[in-house]
Design a protein around this motif. Structure first.
Motif, short mmCIF file in Angstrom:
data_model
loop_
_atom_site.label_atom_id
_atom_site.label_comp_id
_atom_site.label_asym_id
_atom_site.label_seq_id
_atom_site.Cartn_x
_atom_site.Cartn_y
_atom_site.Cartn_z
N LYS A 130 0.83 -1.20 0.00
CA LYS A 130 0.00 0.00 0.00
C LYS A 130 0.87 1.25 0.00
N PRO A 149 -4.17 -0.50 -7.75
CA PRO A 149 -5.12 -1.08 -6.80
C PRO A 149 -4.73 -2.50 -6.40
N SER A 178 -6.03 -6.19 -4.82
CA SER A 178 -7.21 -7.04 -4.74
C SER A 178 -6.95 -8.14 -3.72
N LEU A 230 -9.67 -5.08 3.38
CA LEU A 230 -10.19 -3.82 2.85
C LEU A 230 -9.87 -2.66 3.77
N GLY A 257 -6.43 -1.35 3.21
CA GLY A 257 -6.13 -0.58 2.00
C GLY A 257 -6.41 -1.27 0.69
N SER A 295 -8.64 -2.49 -2.40
CA SER A 295 -9.78 -1.81 -3.01
C SER A 295 -10.61 -2.70 -3.92
N ILE A 296 -10.27 -3.99 -4.01
CA ILE A 296 -11.03 -4.93 -4.83
C ILE A 296 -11.19 -6.23 -4.06
N PHE A 304 -17.84 -1.38 2.29
CA PHE A 304 -16.64 -0.70 1.81
C PHE A 304 -16.82 -0.13 0.40
N VAL A 331 -16.72 -1.51 -2.63
CA VAL A 331 -15.55 -1.85 -3.44
C VAL A 331 -15.93 -2.63 -4.70
N GLU A 332 -15.04 -2.54 -5.68
CA GLU A 332 -15.17 -3.41 -6.85
C GLU A 332 -15.14 -4.86 -6.37
N ARG A 368 -20.34 -1.82 -9.39
CA ARG A 368 -19.13 -2.28 -8.70
C ARG A 368 -18.80 -3.74 -9.02
#
Length: 253
Positions: free
Chosen positions: A69, A75, A77, A90, A93, A95-96, A116, A118-119, A159
């Motif tokens: 991070k 990003p 996952s 998540l 940090g 994001s997927i 969150f 998130v994707e 998402r």
């Protein structure tokens, strides 16, 4: 999407990157080679794998997430089906969320994804292989159930990414059929992720061991990219960036 398995037993690279320094170096290399996403997994999902508890999984992935991070601008996952792992990853940090059980294994994971915002990759999976089923229809029914769970949890549809789960509970013929059906999958209205890197289907078709499946992986990934796949999940980033460049050059000619 570059694969970073911090596990001792993944089918292709188990044990290679399960130490922090090695994992971070490999992630940095994949970013330098052109990876857009780094997908971190702390539990093998290969057939016959030994399940691990959430704390073991978190002990493997959390130090890597914290380190990366602060060192990369791509990003991250988390490859997990456990709500507890997803929530802490998540929060650290990531994001997927990439769930190989499509929000259907842990009843709390959809709520975590929604909280969150998130994707979220929803992958099709099966407990067992059934050669008699219409695999495309099975995938669609599975996705419908997953999408309902996502909606109930409050996860926005924009998402969501769908993954047909190549190699998970499917025959060789069913895997090939799904690769051919990428354009049909696209009609569902979501981005499509394909993960077939070094998988056994390539070994069955070409008679190659895991370490000799790059050519087969490249050919199949080039086909699915040309068919409209939005994301490919790979071990060999540089070679696939080259393949993507050529596919896009033809598409844009």
């Amino acid at each position: 999407m570059g694969i970073l398995n911090v596990t001792p037993d993944s089918f292709s690279d188990g044990g290679r990157f399960d130490r922090l320094g090695e994992a971070v170096d490999h992630a940095l290399t994949m970013v330098q080679q052109g990876a857009d996403i780094i997908d971190i997994g702390g539990e093998s999902t290969r057939p016959g794998h030994d399940p691990v508890d959430a704390e073991t999984e978190l002990a493997r992935v959390t130090p890597v997430i914290r380190e990366l991070k602060n060192r990369i601008d791509r990003p991250l996952s988390i490859d997990t089906s456990k709500a507890a792992v997803a929530e802490r990853a998540l929060a650290a940090g990531v994001s997927i969320l990439n769930d190989v059980w499509g929000l259907q294994r842990d009843p709390e994971i959809a709520a975590v994804a929604a909280a969150f915002d998130v994707e979220t990759v929803i992958m099709h999976n099966r407990e067992s292989v059934d050669a008699e089923i219409d695999i495309f229809e099975d995938v669609v029914r599975f996705f419908e159930k997953s999408l309902e769970k996502a909606q109930q949890a409050g996860l926005a549809s924009e998402r969501i990414v769908l993954d047909p789960g190549i190699g998970f509970g499917k025959t060789l013929g069913q895997n090939l059929s799904l690769l051919k059906d990428v354009p049909r999958l696209k009609t569902l209205g979501f981005p499509i992720l394909i993960g077939l890197s070094r998988k056994s289907m390539i070994g069955k078709l070409l008679g190659t061991e895991v370490g000799d499946r790059l050519l087969g992986t490249l050919v199949l990934d080039t086909l699915v990219l040309a068919s409209g796949a939005d994301i490919i999940r790979v071990h060999d980033v540089a070679e696939h960036v080259a393949a993507r460049t050529l596919v896009e050059a033809v598409a844009n000619a």
